[in-house]
Design an enzyme around this catalytic site. Structure first.
Site, PDB file in Angstrom:
ATOM      1  N   HIS A 229       0.828  -1.218   0.000  1.00 57.85           N
ATOM      2  CA  HIS A 229       0.000   0.000   0.000  1.00 57.85           C
ATOM      3  C   HIS A 229       0.856   1.260   0.000  1.00 57.85           C
ATOM      4  CE1 HIS A 229      -0.021   1.320   4.370  1.00 57.85           C
ATOM      5  NE2 HIS A 229       0.578   0.149   4.439  1.00 57.85           N
TER       6      HIS A 229
ATOM      7  N   THR B  75      -4.157 -19.422   4.623  1.00 59.43           N
ATOM      8  CA  THR B  75      -4.655 -19.370   3.253  1.00 59.43           C
ATOM      9  C   THR B  75      -4.224 -18.050   2.626  1.00 59.43           C
ATOM     10  OG1 THR B  75      -6.535 -20.745   3.824  1.00 59.43           O
ATOM     11  CG2 THR B  75      -6.747 -19.413   1.833  1.00 59.43           C
TER      12      THR B  75
ATOM     13  N   CYS C 293       0.134  13.267  20.477  1.00 62.60           N
ATOM     14  CA  CYS C 293      -1.272  13.553  20.785  1.00 62.60           C
ATOM     15  C   CYS C 293      -2.170  13.024  19.683  1.00 62.60           C
ATOM     16  CB  CYS C 293      -1.486  15.049  20.961  1.00 62.60           C
ATOM     17  SG  CYS C 293      -0.650  15.663  22.430  1.00 62.60           S
TER      18      CYS C 293
END
Lengths: 398, 398
Positions: free
Chosen positions: A201, A237, A324
């Site tokens: 990605h 799998t 934060c």
């Protein structure tokens, strides 16, 4: 509202060609790749093609690629797998202080299991000194793991130099290359490394597909035991569509990488030089040895989260290395490691460009960002007489 | 050629509604779920909706669901995670001899790491005797892991009875429910278990999405360290489309489960009663306490792989529990555990029906299967005077 995505280091939209390649594997070629009938054999064939293409991207052999479900899994696998495989030789690991949490926290787990870990310092640019690696190696050292490029400050580490030292001393070298593979050319041969983690990605491939390069002949203990998938080294799998997508994304990255760099680097440079005109802003990470689409700053007197929210309100999507925003309520260890005081580390902001980023986007950004800083400083109690307020942090404010 | 998929226990094609639900998360709602801008927040919201739906399928609370990438990962996580979290209390685990490889091989890894493992026997139907569980528990026992239903022989284990014993003795109970969840009603409350693994592709959801139920308050050490995803218990950028798909598939399974059972069970019963007319064929697993779509046999004088290939040539796709087909060259430990001799275990064949299986499919199968057995027996050297050939196995033949 116009929206500008400047968080490519966090994740990316799937490339449409990649999605196209994946689609037949959801409902048509859906079979289990271990099976002996056609829908399964087609799936197995597709996995092996994807493995070849994925290997090509980093100049590895097909059999040196083990697919995983995430960069984090690959990093956990590398550290635990090499530690367990070599614990009879020694129980010492070396990592840097600016590793990703998936390395840092795995190292801490191994410490609890009886391994010793050296956390190497970095300089003000976040660069590991290869001499420090050399000094840290003992007879007990079985693994060095240094990040290839930091997603938080963009700095690219001198892995090739570190690998020379590792080879000389006979220590296995892993690099977390999640932020670099697909964004800069990465060649496992010329880097000379033994293991390398990367994730699809990061280069317009699917989430849920990642891989670890394990040099031929290297022994590694599985993280996930079970069936004989991935040569018995990673059970489960296979996520066939995601693996196919990783293969396609790797192919596109290999072909287009220089074009992508040539497109985003000048835009990134524009963004940086404009941002640096703002008063009391610091570029974090190395000024040159950094990821081509990566711009990261610390803005004094400002909280990262407030910046992100106002930028988002203007359609600009980005990230903060500040704790934060990640809800951990601790200052970023990476920023602390490069010498940014904890209270300033709260003002961290990271912009990462991608192939879809346009000159218009950057012009809009250059106009908007200084306005947001001004506005935040007007309303910030810290902006008036911050200096000397050491120890202040977002935990105090909450 | 007509093709009939009878390997639903291996994997399933994605339900078209599930694919539809996933598609927007590849290119539109692609953001990192930890981010503070819209495409990320949409992704986070989708994950939490999927978590709720996934939890509902097994009558759990949302916060008791941790998403993983496979059933194998969930099983590894359960065993290692509970073992490491409780090793100060004791270092003894109990599993059965018919566990999936992802449990068996993880148990073996833990044995090498200083844990002791008891492997419980099963009866001829593959059923664990709860009294055996009770007898095996010592003061050192920290975890019992018994499979819910065997993918190889279909037998459903008496988990609710075992859980009463585990509760009484204060031992954590995990069940590998990969083959059962989505195929039969599974209720973690009435089963009374502490951890349960399940996978989306078993009920027409995507590969790459699975989950582990971890009862509220139960401490577990992560398998994959890193960021704060999944409450800090399973790191890695979330595979958003796959998780969304799991949620949708869980919703459909919850609504349709009884309808699916009512459809496949009579067809499965037809298949079994017809197959049992063949000479020298044995139904493996429990005759009643078995998965509704599951039919498994051992056919004497025949090799599983040959059966699979001839069946595939006739368009019938199925699996063999025999080791030859899985390339491991060892007889299936499950079949050995139920008392099938090694040479007969080679003749194993497993047919699993799904919601797409029709009466026509089963009629065609009932016609074809006996013909294939006859043909194989005609050409098999074993079919003439097999009896007494103990010790023969496919390893010998190769």
């Amino acid at each position: 509202m116009k929206t500008i995505y400047l968080d490519h280091v966090a994740t990316n939209p799937l490339n449409p060609e990649v999605l196209e390649a994946m689609l037949p594997y959801f409902r048509e070629r859906y079979g289990n790749p271990l099976s002996l009938y056609e829908p399964g054999m087609k799936a197995r064939e597709a996995i092996e093609n994807a493995r070849e293409s994925t290997a090509s991207l980093i100049n590895a052999k097909s059999k040196e690629i083990i697919f995983t479900a995430s960069g984090a899994e690959a990093n956990n696998f590398a550290l635990k797998g090499i530690a367990y495989a070599n614990q009879n030789k020694g129980k010492h690991l070396i990592i840097s202080r600016i590793e990703h949490h998936s390395i840092l926290n795995t190292a801490r787990f191994l410490e609890k299991s009886g391994f010793a870990v050296t956390y190497l310092p970095v300089d003000k640019y976040g660069t590991v000194n290869p001499e420090d690696v050399e000094k840290a190696i003992t007879k007990e050292t079985i693994l060095i793991s240094i990040i290839h490029a930091s997603p938080e400050i963009g700095t690219i580490e001198p892995i090739a130099e570190i690998s020379k030292i590792a080879k000389q001393k006979g220590v296995v070298l892993h690099t977390d290359a999640v932020a670099s593979v697909g964004n800069i050319p990465v060649d496992v041969q010329s880097l000379g490394i033994d293991l390398l983690s990367f994730a699809a990605h990061q280069f317009y491939g699917p989430k849920g597909a990642a891989a670890i390069y394990v040099k031929e002949g290297m022994r590694i203990v599985p993280l996930i035991y079970g069936g004989i998938q991935e040569g018995g080294r990673r059970a489960g799998t296979e996520n066939v569509p995601a693996i196919v997508g990783m293969g396609k994304a790797a192919e596109l990255a290999r072909i287009n990488i220089q074009k992508r760099i040539d497109h985003i680097m000048p835009l990134r440079d524009q963004l940086i030089s404009n941002a640096l005109k703002i008063d009391k802003i610091i570029l974090t990470g190395h000024p040159e040895q950094r990821l081509p689409g990566h711009a990261s700053f610390v803005v004094e007197y400002i909280e990262g989260e407030a910046m992100l929210l106002l930028l988002a309100a203007k359609g600009i999507y980005c990230a903060s290395g500040s704790a934060c925003s990640s809800k951990a309520l601790k200052a970023s260890p990476v920023l602390i490691s490069i010498g940014i005081p904890a209270h300033l580390a709260q003002g961290s902001v990271v912009f990462t460009l991608g192939e879809d980023t346009t000159e218009d986007n950057i012009n809009y950004f250059n106009e908007t960002f200084p306005q947001i800083i001004s506005r935040l400083r007007e309303i910030s109690p810290y902006a008036k007489g911050w200096e000397g307020m050491e120890g202040s942090s977002c935990t105090v404010k909450k």
